[in-house]
Design a protein around this motif. Structure first.
Motif, PDB file in Angstrom:
ATOM      1  N   ILE A   1       0.817  -1.207   0.000  1.00  0.00           N
ATOM      2  CA  ILE A   1       0.000   0.000   0.000  1.00  0.00           C
ATOM      3  C   ILE A   1       0.856   1.264   0.000  1.00  0.00           C
ATOM      4  N   GLU A   2       1.884   1.260   0.816  1.00  0.00           N
ATOM      5  CA  GLU A   2       2.608   2.515   0.983  1.00  0.00           C
ATOM      6  C   GLU A   2       3.582   2.816  -0.149  1.00  0.00           C
TER       7      GLU A   2
ATOM      8  N   THR B   1       5.037   3.406  -3.693  1.00  0.00           N
ATOM      9  CA  THR B   1       4.588   3.829  -5.010  1.00  0.00           C
ATOM     10  C   THR B   1       5.693   3.518  -6.012  1.00  0.00           C
TER      11      THR B   1
ATOM     12  N   TYR C   1      -2.941   3.890  -8.875  1.00  0.00           N
ATOM     13  CA  TYR C   1      -2.148   4.847  -8.110  1.00  0.00           C
ATOM     14  C   TYR C   1      -0.709   4.378  -7.952  1.00  0.00           C
TER      15      TYR C   1
ATOM     16  N   LYS D   1       0.628   1.401  -7.379  1.00  0.00           N
ATOM     17  CA  LYS D   1       1.012   0.378  -6.417  1.00  0.00           C
ATOM     18  C   LYS D   1       1.410  -0.884  -7.174  1.00  0.00           C
TER      19      LYS D   1
ATOM     20  N   GLN E   1       0.870  -6.572  -3.850  1.00  0.00           N
ATOM     21  CA  GLN E   1      -0.492  -6.684  -3.318  1.00  0.00           C
ATOM     22  C   GLN E   1      -0.969  -8.121  -3.374  1.00  0.00           C
TER      23      GLN E   1
ATOM     24  N   THR F   1      -8.267  -2.279   6.119  1.00  0.00           N
ATOM     25  CA  THR F   1      -6.867  -2.047   6.451  1.00  0.00           C
ATOM     26  C   THR F   1      -5.964  -3.085   5.824  1.00  0.00           C
TER      27      THR F   1
ATOM     28  N   ARG G   1     -10.459  -7.565  -2.159  1.00  0.00           N
ATOM     29  CA  ARG G   1     -10.394  -6.111  -2.161  1.00  0.00           C
ATOM     30  C   ARG G   1      -9.669  -5.592  -3.398  1.00  0.00           C
TER      31      ARG G   1
ATOM     32  N   LEU H   1      -9.793  -6.935  -6.259  1.00  0.00           N
ATOM     33  CA  LEU H   1     -10.769  -6.997  -7.349  1.00  0.00           C
ATOM     34  C   LEU H   1     -11.769  -5.864  -7.248  1.00  0.00           C
TER      35      LEU H   1
ATOM     36  N   GLN I   1     -11.173  -3.000  -6.104  1.00  0.00           N
ATOM     37  CA  GLN I   1     -10.545  -1.758  -6.543  1.00  0.00           C
ATOM     38  C   GLN I   1     -10.448  -1.662  -8.067  1.00  0.00           C
TER      39      GLN I   1
ATOM     40  N   VAL J   1      -6.404  -7.575 -12.753  1.00  0.00           N
ATOM     41  CA  VAL J   1      -7.544  -8.469 -12.497  1.00  0.00           C
ATOM     42  C   VAL J   1      -7.087  -9.902 -12.295  1.00  0.00           C
ATOM     43  N   LEU J   2      -6.233 -10.374 -13.173  1.00  0.00           N
ATOM     44  CA  LEU J   2      -5.956 -11.800 -13.210  1.00  0.00           C
ATOM     45  C   LEU J   2      -5.342 -12.374 -11.929  1.00  0.00           C
TER      46      LEU J   2
ATOM     47  N   PRO K   1      -5.427 -11.730  -8.587  1.00  0.00           N
ATOM     48  CA  PRO K   1      -6.342 -12.081  -7.497  1.00  0.00           C
ATOM     49  C   PRO K   1      -7.461 -13.013  -7.949  1.00  0.00           C
TER      50      PRO K   1
END
Ligand SMILES: Nc1ncnc2c1ncn2[C@@H]1O[C@H](COP(=O)(O)OP(=O)(O)OP(=O)(O)O)[C@@H](O)[C@H]1O
Ligand SMILES: Nc1ncnc2c1ncn2[C@@H]1O[C@H](COP(=O)(O)OP(=O)(O)OP(=O)(O)O)[C@@H](O)[C@H]1O
Ligand SMILES: [Mg+2]
Ligand SMILES: [Mg+2]
Lengths: 597, 331, 699, 306
Positions: D61-62, D64, D89, D91, D96, D249, D255, D257, D259, D273-274, D276
């Motif tokens: 998350i943090e 970039t 953004y 990431k 992830q 969190t 999640r 997906l 997003q 997409v793929l 997850p």
């Protein structure tokens, strides 16, 4: 909680407590609780606990990035952060009870209601004691005084002066982190239509203003303008809507007493003139020759009826309009008098603008107007209701006689942006549930414009097709990172200033919003787009080194791992002094405290 | 009173009781929710305390909780779902078209899948160990264990985005303006939009029916009565038909149960495909905290399950010549 | 003329481990109009032969070699379609378990009609007429052709399958254990019916059963199978009267018979492993006469001179000597302990008018209305006493309440009336907090050896558990367990301790179950049909074990069974139960020779004789026991009793209505009995006229 | 002393037994290629769940991802900087994906265990005691059946801050009914088996009978449904997260997906997409395949021949 890093042994001067709890520092009439929901106490020489920062990623897609930016700023100061991504409804639910925030920093956006651009009150008055929206418990005696005064000052120039002072004080005091005003970004088809009107906070395609729709001129034979939107109207009952899409979209059917131009000037609508005739008395002349869509004539009776029915049945969306009104008198067929309960400065600048006037003959026999869903809402507005299918589409067609369709009148109101021509015949809102599909429909020509906010990436993608252009307009609704003032740390002005200098909003705007936002000079919630903006507010420039120096001078220290510690010893005494209610808005030198570095 | 009637009466009583309890649970959960749809207004700073109280009173939220409960019960049970807070309309007026949209998608899908997959399943079970069996098991296991929204996303990416055969979203093209149900549902445009969600729903449900039918037939395949049928000289297909007929009952029961769970089962499907059905409406209503609407939608879903359970039991008792209808054949 | 000729048939089953050689080179022929029997212990391949004939082998079974000639065609070489044409039209089948053989969701009539439609082009109504006719032939009410299988009792369902087999008047009927699982009385009726009809239609019958007696009474020729091999075949008279194969001798020995003085003798050991093709004589390891030669090869069947008789034995020439030796139990390694009628001890358990009535579950509504509850009177006033060292046998048809009586005596069911005294204390004493004491002293052994042991516990745990529960001999648990296991004949006990039930044979399991009961040194043992699921030789072993226990351990035993023959063998005294009541009670010998109650008489007469030369008169009972909910007033047996008079309907006879202290019966019109049942009972049964040929089996 | 060695011996033999069981299971699974494939997937997944966050090249998350010129790489296809591409953004999708395995594993494992344990207990107690206990518990399952899972979960999650344990608890609270019913009907038949009666006859208490005689014999089906519970829990968690009711969190596959879907980038960002989507589909399917292989063994009725 728990201990982090290496704290110092507390060393406190005589009579100074070792720990200061989070507490309400004033008697808040509006708060009914013993202690704030947040617990972030300060202890002499102790390393700061993880600092809770909350936001909701549902608020705006980039909200989490924004939170990370704040986190980085705090990290740079040596403060560990606990980010809390909360469901939007829960974030808002905190304000249902006014006990205060549950985090030290809590960020949320303000919606771009036109009201917020017209008058400073919606954004400033919440900083006063007694406002239900003051959930960060902010208090500044001078500001309190100024704001109370300006709210009752009906003289424009005098009021502007007061408002400007208020902005200065708030910015200087760092009453909150006002990081940015995000632009409204969207995409439209310019091959088919000319004359999109860019209105602040609304862009050319959203529903808060009708300018685009009355100004558009067809470039083809087609005179039906189709707007793709992603939120649907829930009912046809504007006044008792809960403030969703319908509250805006249905204003196309109705008129207010006054209207606002893209420059946020107030212009006549159903009222053609008038104003304060006494401290609490307003007299207005109404436009003659106006007819309701069903052919009945519009008169002063309708205005009186409207205010009264709103008051009787508590119209939620029209509260700002009728709230200060004590009574309405009909002075003639086209003349009314409002008696206000108090002097109200914003009455003529904000409250009467875009107020919705209902036809008496349609609503007087309705038993319970709040549960009434008119089959076919009737107004005087520039568009007449056609059809509505919930969740799918809403169509309205041109009310030809309406003054807004008068090219000359529009030229006056819109200036450069005005276009002449036959105009549009119909507006259709079509619900497309998903941004992807919206973009696809715009590109395929199924819709003419997108009526919701896009991200820059999306807008760019949409603009890939012929005739489609990305458009953006500024907004006067700031992103407000509220600081909870019951927390001792926040009460230290030195800390607030250091914080303000550590948060790099501009960098964030470049990286993630591709410049599509305005970063205010200093913590000023009143945008340059409005007529109330004061450009000369204190701007603590971003500079992390300096921020750390400020903290150091205020007595804060860092442990071996770079974790920030509360002041200790003498400096702790000074800290405790600074956070007392009469001092929270004062800097170290004002209190004649030494440099502790 | 026959045994069957008595059994029916007992099941009915249980169902009524269940409905009451379910409805009460929904009430409690909803009352526990903090905030209300008016929050947005409050946050905007437009309302003062007094006005908030007035609005609450208007929706009966200021009454003592037991009174709210009684009002709630009486209105739900008389199918008067009240007024939607956000929509200023009777809840039923909001839900009815959604309900129909959901049913139009799901019932045909369920029926299709029940018939097709059961047939395939029976055939696969009969030819145990064959390639067809292995293939059908793997593919349906995949389809039924993968959350439906993922299958849907794959299908959208392949058929809507890349092959561009069908639209990805919605129930009809966005500029279509059909009048009335007939016009809405009997059109090429609708069919075009219908294809993808329909297929995904069919595939998603296929697994359970297929496995049920297959297991049923496999179970029956070694049974004595089939041996006797075989000894009588019935052909393979005739035997399969008998095996199938003997495994029909669980399939029928399962079908009924599924029918009851239909609305809740495909909330995700409706969300992914933006199908304006009751499931999607519920998610919206929850987000908007429109109590009356949420109440009614959840109630309808619960009621559907309870009724389907009842129906399943009754059908079971009715169709199975060997079931004893005396006791609680419910569990 | 030869109808069916099976030549060198070999069938194997594919399994996950090794293949099972279920049938190995079996040959036999059936002539037209002949009844042919196929006998042998469980697992000997009888059903497999039948299924191979019909082409009904399960998917993993294959006919490896051999031919099956039928009417000039080789059945193994036919295509599916050709075979379908022959099935039922020419060869019909009565499957092993009628309970499950009917399609549960098709009406019985339709199932028969389906067989007709499949092979004949007839109209629906014609087919229905035929079905009605068939129902009548097998003695079912033709109006019930639209009923579903579950609406019929087991015996009636078996008749439906018979009706179905007759539908097309086939040349050959293959009946696979048509009576297994049925009561003696019902079994007798069914056999009688098959014979009668088959005789009338002049078709051949292939009868598969493990009851030698049934074959002796019904068949002309037979084959004895063992381990998938034919051990002996030929005419029934020859084979059963003068067996030449040690296996046949052993098998015959192990069938107890009611009026025989001698105890039956079991063949020790267990059936062969079929995982390999037989290299030695399949019976070698159990055969007391085995020589080296026997270990080298399986003998080919040898035609015995001048007789319709073949035997597969290397020592067939010494048959006569072997036969003599085989009559002596010692030959089979079983010590002949002689008849030591040990002294019986004092009374340990006594019941007086014991009752167990089950309330019929009733809908709430009726309860509220105060309607009277119906009761199933499963046990209805039973008075008994059992002494130490005594075995009391309880006999009766299925459903007469035997198990309920056993469980009530074990206090697993609470008595609803009457008295039960154990060890001098009334049962209320035990229920009042002394249950554990009772549970320690009274043990019960259940019917199903495959199910009475927890499959997830080892023998050690199983046998040790009662010790743990009762904290009995816990300090020397291991010894107690070993001792007990050896007592029941599982030696060396150590070998069994860590085995799980599924690793044991049926007989071994039942021994473990008995060990479980004995480990607490009980004073009283209740055995509920402990042997009914076991093969003959295992059954005999168990009976001997129990008898021995009663004699040596000084415990009282109640032995419940519907198999009169084994009861006669094991018991000292016998109680005959009918519809919850004891209707006759007394010393075994007296009941066997001079039954007083007509019901007892018919029970006795229903048991088949293994000697084909003996004639038996059947006493066929009409109908089935009445519903225990609506008992008729008066004598419960009256509706079926061939001798019933008006007085029987008026009042219920008490148990001491007839006879003396050591032999009582509840009958107003006791048999005057001197061994044989009166013949007039048979003719009184008008529904089943005694068929002319019941007693003319073979020549 | 001798008892001591004996105990040790018993322990060894027990461990040995356990090992044999495990090996047997493995051998058994080896024979069914599908189940074996499933097992490999499950093993990989467990590995990812345990170590994924450590393997992730960046903070999911943090961090970039930035290109050579320092600009944020927004929505870029897989490249050297980000093997699985980036989100809108900037990431790192790979990070992830790796980090997202853990919440999926936690909810799956504990949701499944909770479902299994609760359902098993209810099933055994209800089936064993029968009577009013049974009636009560079965009506309770009826009730949970009639309270639709999805809507109720959504409601509960709007007023309680969603966190992974809460979600796990809700899932278990709604899904236990499935194993409960199956186990109960299994217990009903086990209860009628003679060895249970026999245990009673030898004086065993209800608790003892239930624990030593009934429960072990329905354990296989209990395990099977625990395995299914794992798959259901994973699917349910992913679905909730997809609807926006997941633990905000934590990065989870569901999640992720959500997003992609909500950001309207599904059409372009296949790389987002793929991972997850395939992750979830693979793990749920694998669990079911393994479960099915066992079912064939456990359910004697399906076993009839072969
Ligand atoms: N489908 C099968 N797969 C593997 N082995 C089988 C199968 N069917 C039967 N067997 C084995 O074949 C042997 C012969 O079985 P069969 O059923 O023919 O015996 P049977 O003489 O009819 O016994 P019973 O009297 O118990 O009916 C037995 O060892 C049995 O275990
Ligand atoms: N728990 C019960 N509830 C109601 N009726 C019962 C119950 N147990 C047995 N019965 C009935 O009591 C009667 C006697 O049953 P029981 O099992 O004692 O017969 P049985 O002589 O042992 O028969 P079998 O030879 O078939 O074992 C039957 O009619 C049976 O249906
Ligand atoms: Mg057999
Ligand atoms: Mg019994």
């Amino acid at each position: 909680t728990g201990s982090r890093g290496q704290s110092l042994d507390p060393d406190v001067p005589d009579g100074v407590p070792e720990t200061v709890e989070t507490q309400y520092w004033r008697e808040w009439e509006t708060i009914d609780a013993d202690s704030p929901p947040l617990d972030y106490s300060a202890t002499a020489g102790a390393v700061l606990d993880r600092l809770p920062v909350e936001f909701s990623s549902e608020d705006d897609p980039w909200m989490r990035e924004h939170a990370l930016m704040v986190k980085r700023g705090l990290d740079d100061l040596g403060i560990a952060v606990e980010l809390n991504d909360r469901p939007l409804n829960q974030l808002y639910a905190q304000s249902w009870a006014t006990k205060g925030l549950e985090a030290v920093i809590s960020m949320s956006t303000h919606g771009p209601d036109p009201q917020r651009g017209l008058d400073p009150n919606p954004l400033l008055m919440r900083r006063t004691e007694g406002s239900l929206s003051n959930y960060d418990n902010y208090y500044h005696p001078k500001l309190q005084e100024l704001l109370t005064e300006q709210a009752q000052t009906t003289d424009r120039a005098e009021r502007e002066e007061l408002v400007a002072r208020a902005q200065e004080i708030f910015a200087e005091d760092v009453g909150a982190l006002i990081t940015l005003f995000p632009n409204i970004v969207t995409a439209v088809n310019r091959d088919r239509w000319a004359g999109y009107v860019e209105t602040p906070g609304n862009g050319p395609t959203m529903d808060s203003f009708v300018w685009t729709e009355v100004n558009l001129q067809p470039e083809t034979d087609n005179r039906t303008y189709v707007k793709g939107v992603s939120t649907s109207m829930n009912s046809l009952n504007l006044p008792w809507a809960a403030g969703g899409a319908e509250a805006k979209r249905l204003t196309f059917i109705y008129d207010g007493l006054f209207d606002a131009t893209p420059d946020l000037d107030v212009v006549p609508a159903l009222a053609t003139g008038g104003g304060f005739v006494g401290e609490t008395t307003v007299e207005l002349e109404l436009r003659e020759g106006v007819e309701w869509h069903d052919g009945e004539a519009f008169t002063a009776e309708d205005v009186k009826f409207t205010v009264e029915i709103y008051q009787e049945y508590t119209s939620s969306s029209q509260v700002p309009f009728y709230e200060p009104i004590d009574s309405v008198e009909v002075l003639g067929d086209h003349e009314v008098r409002f008696n206000l309960t108090n002097p109200d400065a914003s009455f003529m600048t904000q409250r009467v603008v875009r107020s919705v006037i209902l036809p008496k003959h349609r609503w007087e026999d309705i038993d319970n107007p709040s549960q009434h869903n008119p089959d076919k809402p009737v107004g005087t507005g520039p568009f007449e209701f056609d059809t509505w299918e919930q969740g799918t589409r809403f169509a309205a067609s041109r009310n030809d006689g309406h003054w807004m369709f008068d090219d000359d009148w529009r030229a006056d109101a819109l200036g450069d942006q005005a276009e002449r021509g036959p105009g549009i015949e119909r507006v259709i809102w079509i619900n497309v549930s998903n941004v992807d599909a919206l973009i696809g429909s715009l590109q395929s020509g199924a819709i003419d414009a997108i009526g919701t906010n896009l991200s820059t990436l999306q807008a760019e993608r949409a603009a890939n097709a012929d005739g489609i252009e990305q458009v953006s307009a500024g907004s006067y609704a700031p992103l407000d990172a509220k600081l909870m003032f019951s927390c001792p740390l926040v009460r230290d002005k030195e800390f607030r200033i250091a914080l303000s200098k550590a948060v790099d909003s501009q960098g964030f705007v470049e990286d993630f919003l591709q410049g599509e936002a305005t970063v205010p000079a200093g913590e000023n919630p009143i945008s340059p787009l409005t007529q109330w903006h004061n450009p000369d507010t204190t701007d603590y420039e971003v500079d992390v080194e300096e921020a750390r120096t400020i903290l150091e001078q205020a007595g804060y220290t860092w442990d071996g791992d770079g974790n920030l510690r509360y002041p200790n010893g003498e400096a702790w005494g000074a800290f405790v002094e600074r956070i007392q209610p009469e001092n929270t808005y004062k800097r170290r030198d004002e209190l004649e405290q030494p440099d502790f570095s | 009173m026959t045994k069957f009637q008595r059994f029916l009466l007992k099941r009915l009583a249980i169902s009524v009781l269940l409905t009451l309890i379910a409805v009460s649970v929904i009430f409690v959960v909803l009352r526990l929710l903090p905030g209300s749809p008016f929050e947005a207004l409050v946050t905007s700073g437009n309302l003062n305390q007094e006005q908030i109280a007035e609005i609450r009173a208007m929706y009966g939220l200021d009454e003592p909780i037991w009174k709210q409960y009684v009002n709630y019960l009486t209105s739900l049970l008389t199918f008067q779902f009240g007024y939607s807070i956000l929509r200023s309309q009777p809840v039923w007026a909001v839900l009815e078209p959604r309900l129909i949209n959901s049913l139009i998608l799901l019932v045909p899908a369920l029926v299709t899948t029940a018939i097709l997959s059961s047939l395939v399943g029976m055939y696969a079970g009969w030819n145990r160990g064959s390639r067809l069996e292995k293939f059908s098991i793997v593919s349906t296991t995949l389809l039924r264990s993968t959350p439906v929204f993922i299958t849907a996303i794959f299908f959208i990416i392949v058929f809507a985005y890349n092959l561009e055969i069908v639209p990805a979203l919605g129930m009809r093209s966005i500029r279509a303006t059909p009048e009335g149900y007939l016009d809405t549902f009997v059109s090429l445009d609708f069919l075009h939009h219908y294809l993808l969600p329909f297929t995904v729903a069919v595939l998603y449900y296929s697994g359970d029916f297929l496995l049920l039918a297959r297991n049923g037939v496999v179970e029956k395949r070694g049974s004595e009565f089939l041996k006797l049928h075989r000894a009588k000289g019935l052909t393979e297909m005739q035997q399969l038909a008998r095996a199938g007929r003997n495994s029909m009952l669980p399939i029928l029961t399962y079908f009924t149960l599924r029918l009851g769970m239909i609305f809740q089962g495909l909330i995700l499907l409706e969300v992914v495909f933006s199908w304006p059905g009751i499931g999607r409406e519920l998610v919206l209503a929850i987000q908007q905290q429109d109590y009356p609407l949420v109440q009614a939608a959840v109630f309808i879903m619960a009621l559907a399950v309870i009724l389907a359970n009842l129906l399943a039991d009754v059908l079971y008792a009715y169709f199975d010549p060997t079931v004893s209808t005396g006791g609680g054949g419910s569990a | 003329m030869t109808l069916l000729e099976v030549d060198n048939l070999k069938v194997t089953y594919e399994t996950d481990d090794e293949p099972v050689h279920a049938v190995n080179d079996v040959s036999f022929t059936i002539d037209e109009g002949v009844n042919y029997g196929l006998a042998g212990e469980s697992g000997s391949g009888k059903s497999t032969v039948a299924e191979a004939l019909l082409g009904l082998l399960p998917g993993n079974g294959t006919v490896e070699r051999g031919t099956i000639g039928f009417d000039g065609k080789d059945l193994t070489a036919l295509s599916e379609a050709e075979r379908r044409d022959i099935l039922w039209e020419d060869i019909a089948y009565i499957p092993q378990s009628a309970m499950d053989s009917l399609d549960p969701v098709m009406s019985t009539g339709d199932q028969i009609a389906q067989a007709i439609h499949t092979h004949r082009n007839v109209t629906d109504s014609k087919a229905r007429d035929r079905v009605r006719e068939l129902f009548e032939i097998v003695g079912l009410d033709p109006d019930r052709i639209d009923d579903y299988p579950h609406e019929f009792s087991g015996g009636m369902r078996q008749r439906v399958t018979i009706a179905m087999a007759l539908a097309l008047e086939p040349d050959l009927i293959i009946a696979d254990e048509p009576t297994t699982g049925l009561d003696v009385i019902v079994q007798d009726k069914i056999i009688d019916k098959i014979l009668e009809i088959q005789e009338r239609m002049d078709s051949s019958l292939l009868l598969i059963t493990h009851e030698i007696g049934v074959i002796a009474e019904t068949c002309d020729e037979l084959s004895i199978l063992y381990g998938g091999k034919v051990m002996e075949q030929g005419s029934v008279d020859n084979v059963l009267v003068n067996p030449t194969n040690p296996y046949t001798m052993g098998l015959k020995n192990s069938f107890p018979e009611i009026d025989e003085g001698e105890d039956p003798v079991a063949i020790p050991g267990s059936p062969p492993n079929l995982n390999g093709e037989p290299t030695a004589c399949v019976f070698e390891d159990r055969c007391p006469f085995a020589t080296e030669e026997c270990g080298a090869s399986h003998p080919d069947p040898v035609d015995l001179p001048n007789r319709n008789h073949r035997s597969a034995c290397h020592r067939v020439k010494e048959a006569a000597q072997l036969r003599q030796a085989a009559d002596d139990p010692e030959t089979w390694d079983i010590p002949d302990d002689g008849d030591d009628d040990s002294d019986r001890g004092e009374v340990i358990l006594e019941t007086d008018n014991l009752e167990k009535h089950y309330e019929q579950s009733q809908p709430l509504l009726d309860k509220v209305r105060g309607e009277e509850t119906d009761y199933v009177k499963a046990v209805d006033g039973v008075s008994l006493s059992v002494r130490r060292s005594e075995v009391l046998g309880i006999a009766g048809e299925s459903g007469c309440g035997k198990s309920t009586l056993g469980e009530t005596m074990a206090l697993l069911e609470e008595p609803t009336g009457g008295e039960l005294t154990f060890d001098g204390e009334p049962y209320e004493y035990y229920q009042d907090g002394n249950v554990q004491e009772f549970r320690r002293k009274v043990q019960i052994v259940f019917q199903d050896p495959f199910d009475s042991l927890n499959p997830r516990q080892t023998v050690r745990k199983l046998v040790g558990e009662p010790l743990t529960i009762h904290d009995y001999r816990t300090d020397e648990k291991e010894r107690a367990i070993v001792e007990t296991l050896e007592k029941v004949g599982l030696t060396p006990a150590e070998e069994y301790l860590d085995q799980y039930p599924h690793e044991l044979s049926g007989g071994q399991r039942q021994r473990v179950a008995v060990a479980k009961a004995l480990v607490l040194d009980p004073d009283f043992l209740i055995c509920d049909e402990p042997a009914s699921m076991l093969d003959v030789s295992l059954k005999v072993n168990l009976l001997n074990l129990l008898r021995g226990l009663a004699d040596t351990e000084d415990i009282g035993i109640v032995y419940i069974s519907h198999d009169l023959a084994s009861l006669m063998q094991v018991s000292d005294r016998l109680g005959i139960m009918y519809l919850g009541r004891i209707i006759e009670e007394g010393e075994v010998d007296r009941i066997a020779t001079r039954p007083k109650h007509p019901y007892t008489a018919s029970l006795l007469s229903a048991a088949p004789e293994k000697d084909p030369t003996v004639d038996r008169t059947r006493v066929l009972l009409e109908g089935e026991p009445p519903d225990p909910v609506d008992l008729p007033s008066g004598c419960a047996f009256a509706p079926r009793c061939p001798k019933a008079e008006d007085s029987c309907w008026e009042a219920e006879p008490a148990i001491d209505e007839a006879g003396d202290d050591s032999h009582r019966a509840a009958c107003y019109l006791p048999e005057d009995g001197d061994g044989t049942a009166p013949t007039d009972t048979a003719t009184a049964d008008d529904e089943f006229p005694t068929s002319a040929n019941t007693d003319s089996v073979g020549d | 002393m001798s008892t001591d060695t004996k105990q040790k011996g018993a322990m060894y033999s027990r461990i040995d037994e356990l090992w044999t069981t495990v090996r047997d299971q493995f051998v058994f699974l080896r024979r069914d290629p599908l189940a074996f494939g499933g097992m490999i997937v499950v093993a990989t997944f467990v590995f990812l769940g345990l170590f994924g966050p450590f393997l992730a090249p960046h903070d999911p998350i943090e961090h970039t991802v930035r290109g050579g010129d320092g600009s944020v790489l927004r929505l870029t296809a897989p490249s050297a900087e980000a093997f699985f591409g980036t989100t809108s953004y900037g990431k790192d999708v790979l990070s992830q994906f790796l980090a997202g395995a853990r919440p999926t594993l936690i909810v799956g494992l504990f949701g499944g265990l909770g479902t299994g344990a609760l359902g098993f207990t209810v099933g055994v107690v209800s089936g064993y005691y029968g009577g009013w206990v049974d009636e009560l518990l079965m009506r309770l399952t009826d009730l949970t059946f009639s309270l639709p899972f999805m809507p109720m979960a959504l409601l509960l999650l709007t007023f309680m801050t969603p966190n992974i344990w809460l979600i796990t608890a809700i899932i278990a609270a709604f899904l236990w009914k499935m194993p409960a019913r199956v186990v109960r009907s299994e217990v009903l038949s086990v209860r009628e088996r003679t060895f249970v009666k026999s245990a009673r006859a030898s004086g065993a208490s209800d608790l003892r009978t239930m624990l030593y005689h009934v429960a072990p014999n329905v354990l296989p089906i209990g395990f099977l449904y625990t395995a299914y519970g794992v798959a259901w829990a994973i699917a349910a968690q992913a679905s909730l997260a997809f609807l926006g009711f997941g633990d905000p969190t934590m990065t989870s596959w569901g999640r992720m997906l959500r997003q992609v879907f909500a950001s309207g980038n599904m059409r372009v960002a296949w790389w987002w997409v793929l991972p997850p989507a395939i992750g979830i589909a693979a793990i749920t399917t694998s669990v079911f395949l393994i479960g099915r292989a066992y079912e064939e063994v456990i359910n004697p009725e399906i076993q009839t021949d072969q």
